[in-house]
Design a protein around this motif. Sequence first.
Motif, PDB file in Angstrom:
ATOM      1  N   ILE B  38       0.850  -1.198   0.000  1.00  0.00           N
ATOM      2  CA  ILE B  38       0.000   0.000   0.000  1.00  0.00           C
ATOM      3  C   ILE B  38       0.885   1.247   0.000  1.00  0.00           C
ATOM      4  CG2 ILE B  38      -1.684   1.343   1.333  1.00  0.00           C
ATOM      5  CD1 ILE B  38      -3.038  -1.083   0.285  1.00  0.00           C
ATOM      6  N   ALA B  39       1.899   1.236   0.853  1.00  0.00           N
ATOM      7  CA  ALA B  39       2.812   2.387   0.913  1.00  0.00           C
ATOM      8  C   ALA B  39       3.436   2.622  -0.469  1.00  0.00           C
ATOM      9  CB  ALA B  39       3.887   2.149   1.964  1.00  0.00           C
ATOM     10  N   ARG B  40       3.799   1.517  -1.109  1.00  0.00           N
ATOM     11  CA  ARG B  40       4.414   1.620  -2.443  1.00  0.00           C
ATOM     12  C   ARG B  40       3.413   2.207  -3.451  1.00  0.00           C
ATOM     13  NH1 ARG B  40       7.103  -3.786  -3.154  1.00  0.00           N
ATOM     14  NH2 ARG B  40       8.798  -2.973  -1.889  1.00  0.00           N
ATOM     15  N   VAL B  42       0.910   4.135  -2.806  1.00  0.00           N
ATOM     16  CA  VAL B  42       0.742   5.554  -2.482  1.00  0.00           C
ATOM     17  C   VAL B  42       1.885   6.362  -3.097  1.00  0.00           C
ATOM     18  CG1 VAL B  42       0.832   7.221  -0.569  1.00  0.00           C
ATOM     19  CG2 VAL B  42      -0.631   5.206  -0.394  1.00  0.00           C
ATOM     20  N   ILE B  43       3.109   5.855  -2.914  1.00  0.00           N
ATOM     21  CA  ILE B  43       4.274   6.577  -3.454  1.00  0.00           C
ATOM     22  C   ILE B  43       4.194   6.661  -4.976  1.00  0.00           C
ATOM     23  CG2 ILE B  43       6.795   6.486  -3.722  1.00  0.00           C
ATOM     24  CD1 ILE B  43       6.824   5.018  -0.933  1.00  0.00           C
ATOM     25  N   GLU B  46       1.581   9.102  -6.157  1.00  0.00           N
ATOM     26  CA  GLU B  46       2.040  10.486  -5.980  1.00  0.00           C
ATOM     27  C   GLU B  46       2.940  10.912  -7.137  1.00  0.00           C
ATOM     28  OE1 GLU B  46       1.880  11.447  -1.232  1.00  0.00           O
ATOM     29  OE2 GLU B  46       3.703  10.474  -1.966  1.00  0.00           O
ATOM     30  N   ILE B  53      -0.545  12.548  -1.321  1.00  0.00           N
ATOM     31  CA  ILE B  53      -1.608  11.834  -0.614  1.00  0.00           C
ATOM     32  C   ILE B  53      -1.318  11.941   0.878  1.00  0.00           C
ATOM     33  CG2 ILE B  53      -2.578   9.541  -0.152  1.00  0.00           C
ATOM     34  CD1 ILE B  53      -2.088   8.883  -3.116  1.00  0.00           C
ATOM     35  N   ASN B  54      -2.345  12.400   1.625  1.00  0.00           N
ATOM     36  CA  ASN B  54      -2.123  12.536   3.070  1.00  0.00           C
ATOM     37  C   ASN B  54      -2.170  11.186   3.759  1.00  0.00           C
ATOM     38  OD1 ASN B  54      -1.831  15.359   3.052  1.00  0.00           O
ATOM     39  ND2 ASN B  54      -4.070  15.591   2.938  1.00  0.00           N
ATOM     40  N   ASP B  55      -1.160  10.923   4.566  1.00  0.00           N
ATOM     41  CA  ASP B  55      -1.057   9.583   5.169  1.00  0.00           C
ATOM     42  C   ASP B  55      -2.239   9.231   6.074  1.00  0.00           C
ATOM     43  OD1 ASP B  55       1.189   9.273   3.761  1.00  0.00           O
ATOM     44  OD2 ASP B  55       2.590   9.530   5.433  1.00  0.00           O
TER      45      ASP B  55
END
Lengths: 753, 78
Positions: B38-40, B42-43, B46, B53-55
């Motif tokens: 998910i973090a990937r 999001v990155i 972006e 994207i706000n965490d």
Amino acid sequence: MGNKHIESDFEKEHLRYIIEIIKEQLSDLRLSNDEKKISVISSKKEMMEENSRRISSNLWSMENFHALVELNQYASPLSNNISEIEREANKILSLEKMLNSPYFARINFKFDDEDEFEKIYIGSNSLVDEKTHDMYIYDWRSPIASIFYRFGIGNAFYDAPAGRITGEVNLKRQYEISKGNLEYFFDADIQIMDEFLRKMLSQNASSKMKTIIETIQKEQDIIIRNTDMELIMVQGAAGSGKTSVALHRVAYLMYRGLSSRLYADNIVIISPNTLFEQYISNVLPELGEKNVNSLKIEDIIQMVTKYESFQTRNDFLENLLDNKKHDYVRKCSAEFKSCPEFVEILNRFANDLPKKLIEFKDVYYDGKILLSSHLMKSRVMRNKNAKLSLRLGQLEEYILASVHEQRKLRIKKLKYFVYSNKRYVFEEEETARMLSIYESTALIKRIRKFTRLNIFELYKKLFNEKYFYSIAKGMDLPACIDDILDFTNNNLKYEYLNYEDALAITFLYLKITEFNLFGNIKQVVIDEAQDYNALHYEIFSILFPAAHFTILGDINQTIGKREDLSLYEEIGRILGRPQNTLVTLNKSFRCTGEISRYSEKFLSGNTKIDSFGRSGDEPEIHAGDTTDSYDDKIAREILSSRGKHYQSIALICKTRRDAFSLYNRLKEKIDIRLISGDGKADISGTFIIPIYSSKGLEFDSVLICDADNEHYYTEEDKMLLYIASTRALHRLNIFYTGEISRFLSTKEEGCCR
Amino acid sequence: MIYRIIKKLLAEIINAEEEDILPETELEINDRSDAINIARLVIECEKSFKITINDEDVHTFKCVKDLADYIIKLKSDD
């Protein structure tokens, strides 16, 4: 006699002439309408083809976006055309209706500055010569038509947009025209008009309320056409035509001059239940207007709170009236929560929320304090003009803005942390971001605990004994307040809300959060006004800030509580409309003189109802020695009512439970239905119905059942007998077993069988 | 368009076929590897859409459609 013949020939000839004009206009209109339809169909087809050719499957591409914009240019004249077609179709419909009966009245009016009398024909719609603009028929709502409703022969006036117009009337004539034929006409003086009204009233009830444009009374007309007042309250006896007046007033407001006229979506009717909604649903369409929205209090609760699980008003009343479930505290609680003092407590409570009940917690980010709870509280306490939820939302935004400012730095630190840990060396960036997502999620959840309010949970806190007494300081509380607190605390353990708590929570929602769904509403019509209390009116006041109100009620028809004329003062105070008036309609048109007189004894004090003297059978009381003989007597009366060709025969019971048990006994004996739910139902034929569902409705023949002393004992029960007996148009019979209700003293009547 | 790009990005991250990713495809976090993915995502989003994207909003993306809607809204607010 000769004169009458000449007049009759003239009227017949005139009707033929008018019908010719209508036919001509109809055929022109149909032709133009058909042409427009054909053109719309072909442009629709063209548009569809364009549409499928130009917009391929991918809606997101820029190219297709332009195609959509272009398509819109097609669509706009198309939709104009469609609304023109609709307008014409409506006009066709109204002309077709006019073919059947183009007008119902005529006055001869001489304007003061003219020498000759003009013939003014009045109908449900106007008929105008499109070239010369001559008026063949005036709409009943036109200013000049008010003369017909308000004046007899002699001097008269009406108020036109340009000012008051005075003149003289020398003829008032009424027509019965059906299927384009003149059945009869008569020149009206008061006596003959009354005879005509009597004839109209003696007809059977129908399952849908009908229009009354032919028989609007002067005092009713004054209410219908009143546009000066922001708040009109009508105290009207049962059967005085309150609801009719309200609906005809709505039709009038939708007709008035272009700039001030209202459209269907500017008007809302607050109606007591679905049955009533259904009953009145034909009136506006019959008057040639679009139906307006109606809302029940349950709809409002649901819209505002989004709750599904709460007690409906009918269930609330069922509980209240069911003597077997007699529960003193329940009643006290409902009573207390409907009084102005409780509204004041809720107001204090809403103001107290940021001070005492919202638990602000210090917010930390990146190891440092961002905002202390003290600062947050004082921020929220400032700017009291904005709703609390808005202020809290702004606080949340403020906190997040400073979090966002520091986030890059924070992620850098997290990356360094991951890097120095040496464990996730190949996914350093992702791991750091993951950690940031984790801590941000925890942070936002912590913040929202105080920025997003759970109004139900907060409402529970109001009933904490210590807190409640502190907030109600200096107020007059009922003696049983401790029981009420216990009772409420107990109820609030469950998700299912009692009616009165659902209302209180709705009020709190409106106090605390933004709700602008009804900003476009300019006229609110509230029927059965006596059934609402201070809290309801506070809710209406917040919901419809820009609206004028027409409020109709009868203080003698409350259920489970008592009201007097101060109700209207209270409504005026809460709604705060400076231009307001209270009108009384004391003449009852619904029941026969016999039923009217009979029902009057259920009224307290010296209320006098003026009955429009139509005569019928004397109401009778029937005793059953056993349940069987009681049921037999009821069945016999049903058959006798049917023999008289009554269309609607209602057996009215005190509660749903009583209705159900009677139904179970009778259904084998006779063809009968039970109307007990909150939903739609057919109110023709023979049926059993609880009193609270029968409010606002009328039936040809009414049988009040279970009129024993147990069912009808308190002063409030007496009011129920008034409501039930005034539902009857032509025939009223009362049945009991055991000891007769003390309000039905048989000795005086001498009509007991 | 936005939805298509997200599909592509996610397919690459989780090693799946693009066709298998639907608007309803869940963005659940069951373990550390989900969270990293998910973090990937999001990155990558972006970078692709040039947005931030706000965490604190990430936990509201229950499925691909939620993320797409979020980005559409961000882009339209620009």
